[in-house]
Design a protein around this motif. Structure first.
Motif, PDB file in Angstrom:
ATOM      1  N   GLU A 166       1.144   7.155  -7.005  1.00 23.45           N
ATOM      2  CA  GLU A 166       0.033   8.081  -6.813  1.00 23.45           C
ATOM      3  C   GLU A 166       0.487   9.537  -6.711  1.00 23.45           C
ATOM      4  O   GLU A 166      -0.179  10.435  -7.234  1.00 23.45           O
ATOM      5  CB  GLU A 166      -0.734   7.714  -5.534  1.00 23.45           C
ATOM      6  N   ILE A 167       1.601   9.770  -6.024  1.00 26.83           N
ATOM      7  CA  ILE A 167       2.007  11.144  -5.704  1.00 26.83           C
ATOM      8  C   ILE A 167       3.268  11.569  -6.431  1.00 26.83           C
ATOM      9  O   ILE A 167       3.311  12.616  -7.089  1.00 26.83           O
ATOM     10  CB  ILE A 167       2.185  11.302  -4.181  1.00 26.83           C
ATOM     11  N   ILE A 172       2.716   1.861  -3.584  1.00 28.95           N
ATOM     12  CA  ILE A 172       1.812   2.451  -4.573  1.00 28.95           C
ATOM     13  C   ILE A 172       1.768   3.969  -4.430  1.00 28.95           C
ATOM     14  O   ILE A 172       1.478   4.684  -5.403  1.00 28.95           O
ATOM     15  CB  ILE A 172       0.405   1.845  -4.427  1.00 28.95           C
ATOM     16  N   ARG A 173       2.077   4.478  -3.244  1.00 23.15           N
ATOM     17  CA  ARG A 173       2.082   5.929  -3.053  1.00 23.15           C
ATOM     18  C   ARG A 173       3.096   6.611  -3.971  1.00 23.15           C
ATOM     19  O   ARG A 173       2.917   7.771  -4.360  1.00 23.15           O
ATOM     20  CB  ARG A 173       2.372   6.263  -1.582  1.00 23.15           C
ATOM     21  N   PHE A 219      -5.863   9.717  -9.222  1.00 20.55           N
ATOM     22  CA  PHE A 219      -5.565   9.026  -7.969  1.00 20.55           C
ATOM     23  C   PHE A 219      -6.085   9.781  -6.756  1.00 20.55           C
ATOM     24  O   PHE A 219      -6.444   9.168  -5.739  1.00 20.55           O
ATOM     25  CB  PHE A 219      -4.060   8.789  -7.840  1.00 20.55           C
ATOM     26  N   MET A 220      -6.130  11.115  -6.815  1.00 23.27           N
ATOM     27  CA  MET A 220      -6.674  11.874  -5.698  1.00 23.27           C
ATOM     28  C   MET A 220      -8.191  11.728  -5.604  1.00 23.27           C
ATOM     29  O   MET A 220      -8.762  11.795  -4.516  1.00 23.27           O
ATOM     30  CB  MET A 220      -6.296  13.343  -5.838  1.00 23.27           C
ATOM     31  N   TRP A 225      -3.009  12.552 -14.153  1.00 23.82           N
ATOM     32  CA  TRP A 225      -2.574  11.420 -13.326  1.00 23.82           C
ATOM     33  C   TRP A 225      -2.865  11.705 -11.857  1.00 23.82           C
ATOM     34  O   TRP A 225      -3.437  10.870 -11.147  1.00 23.82           O
ATOM     35  CB  TRP A 225      -1.080  11.188 -13.533  1.00 23.82           C
ATOM     36  N   PHE A 226      -2.488  12.905 -11.413  1.00 25.33           N
ATOM     37  CA  PHE A 226      -2.687  13.286 -10.019  1.00 25.33           C
ATOM     38  C   PHE A 226      -4.178  13.333  -9.680  1.00 25.33           C
ATOM     39  O   PHE A 226      -4.605  12.869  -8.617  1.00 25.33           O
ATOM     40  CB  PHE A 226      -2.044  14.656  -9.768  1.00 25.33           C
ATOM     41  N   PHE A 241      -9.775   8.997  -6.535  1.00 24.13           N
ATOM     42  CA  PHE A 241     -10.095   7.573  -6.384  1.00 24.13           C
ATOM     43  C   PHE A 241     -10.868   7.274  -5.092  1.00 24.13           C
ATOM     44  O   PHE A 241     -11.834   6.506  -5.122  1.00 24.13           O
ATOM     45  CB  PHE A 241      -8.809   6.743  -6.429  1.00 24.13           C
ATOM     46  N   ARG A 254       0.822  -1.214   0.000  1.00 19.79           N
ATOM     47  CA  ARG A 254       0.000   0.000   0.000  1.00 19.79           C
ATOM     48  C   ARG A 254       0.857   1.265   0.000  1.00 19.79           C
ATOM     49  O   ARG A 254       0.433   2.303  -0.505  1.00 19.79           O
ATOM     50  CB  ARG A 254      -0.972  -0.007   1.188  1.00 19.79           C
ATOM     51  N   ARG A 308      -8.044   4.266  -1.282  1.00 16.58           N
ATOM     52  CA  ARG A 308      -7.135   4.739  -2.308  1.00 16.58           C
ATOM     53  C   ARG A 308      -6.608   3.529  -3.075  1.00 16.58           C
ATOM     54  O   ARG A 308      -6.851   2.381  -2.699  1.00 16.58           O
ATOM     55  CB  ARG A 308      -5.982   5.557  -1.730  1.00 16.58           C
ATOM     56  N   ALA A 309      -5.904   3.777  -4.155  1.00 16.37           N
ATOM     57  CA  ALA A 309      -5.438   2.676  -5.006  1.00 16.37           C
ATOM     58  C   ALA A 309      -4.565   1.698  -4.225  1.00 16.37           C
ATOM     59  O   ALA A 309      -4.642   0.482  -4.421  1.00 16.37           O
ATOM     60  CB  ALA A 309      -4.674   3.232  -6.205  1.00 16.37           C
TER      61      ALA A 309
END
Length: 309
Positions: free
Chosen positions: A141-142, A137-138, A171-172, A167-168, A174, A134, A183-184
């Motif tokens: 995401e960021i 994946i950040r 994921f934000m 992209w941002f 999500f 988890r 979150r993803a």
């Protein structure tokens, strides 16, 4: 108007079943509290990084090697800085979420923690693999969209900027596209974030447990009864006692009595569980002082690890 907060709280309430078959109620953390925890954690990371940079700078100035090409002292300090940068941004979340609280300092301040998402209706134990997944994946995401923004330069236009923004945004947004605010990283790792409000439970349980044992000598547990459970079961029992749900307390009482081979009557379930909680916690903390740790009832005793909190 007063019913509105309770209505939203009910929408975030979920039921999971422990390995003993006992239903437990959990409340999912709000999106706002998760965002606040993330902001607090990144504030801690950046302040720590700033302190590290200042310390290394002072060391370099005092040694007079920051501009030395012969000794390479300046380059070595720069390498140390980037190692610290990597560890902070990649290891901070993993280190704290692997602890017994399952929460970073930011999450603890907000009152939330990471938990394993049940498969179907059955509860699962939070694993190291899930925590690592988890948090890795950040990076996608960021930090990946940040690299797009850096490629775009100061102009703030062009395909790189558009790609980074899209992209941002995906994921934000999500967590707003699913009912559990996942979150993803949560989807891939099989986790979610639940409320874990801080309460003064330990002192109260210790006091009540002492009274129960003094009043009822039958509530004294030997090593053979206490060795069947570990930290995970202790935390689950703590949540049951906090919930103060009579049906859940009765079900947990029956499960523990059956597991340890006792013949206990009904009507005094909470007192029994408080006494068992106090005894189990004391045993696990005592074992940890000698470097022994038992993660759950399925695990062998491990050596090393921090004390229970």
């Amino acid at each position: 108007m007063s019913a509105r907060p309770q209505e939203f709280d009910a929408k975030r309430r979920r039921q999971v079943v422990t390995p003993e078959g006992v239903p437990l109620q959990v409340v999912l953390a709000t999106r706002g509290s998760r965002l606040m925890a993330l902001i607090l954690d990144y504030t801690i990371i950046n302040v720590t990084l700033l302190v590290l940079a200042l310390v290394l700078l002072l060391i370099g100035v005092n040694l007079g090697r920051m501009d030395s090409l012969e000794t390479g002292g300046g380059e070595f300090l720069v390498v140390l800085f980037f190692i610290g940068l990597f560890l902070l941004f990649n290891g901070y979340f993993i280190f704290f979420e692997m602890g017994p609280r399952g929460a970073t300092p930011g999450k603890r301040m907000v009152g939330v923690r990471v938990a394993a998402r049940p498969q179907g209706n059955a509860g699962e134990r939070l694993t190291a693999e899930a925590i690592i997944a988890r948090n890795l994946i950040r990076q996608i995401e960021i930090f990946l969209p940040i690299s797009f923004f850096q490629m775009a330069g100061d102009g703030g236009t062009g395909s790189a900027w558009i790609a980074g923004s899209l992209w941002f945004a995906v994921f934000m947004l999500f967590p707003f596209l699913n009912r559990d605010a996942l979150r993803a990283g949560d989807v891939i790792a099989g986790t979610w974030v639940v409320e874990a409000p801080r309460r003064k439970l330990d002192d109260a349980l210790s006091l009540k447990g002492t009274e129960v044992q003094d009043a009822a000598p039958a509530y004294r547990f030997g090593p053979e009864e206490l060795t069947v459970y570990g930290e995970y079961e202790l935390q689950s029992l703590e949540r049951v006692l906090r919930s103060d749900d009579e049906k859940t307390i009765a079900a947990v009482h029956q499960a523990i009595v059956r597991k340890i081979g006792w013949q206990a009557g009904s009507g005094d379930e909470r007192a029994f569980l408080e006494a068992f909680y106090t005894a189990l916690r004391a045993k696990l903390e005592g074992d940890m002082r000698f470097g022994q740790r038992k993660a759950d009832k399925f695990a062998e005793v491990e050596h090393g690890g921090p004390p229970l909190r």
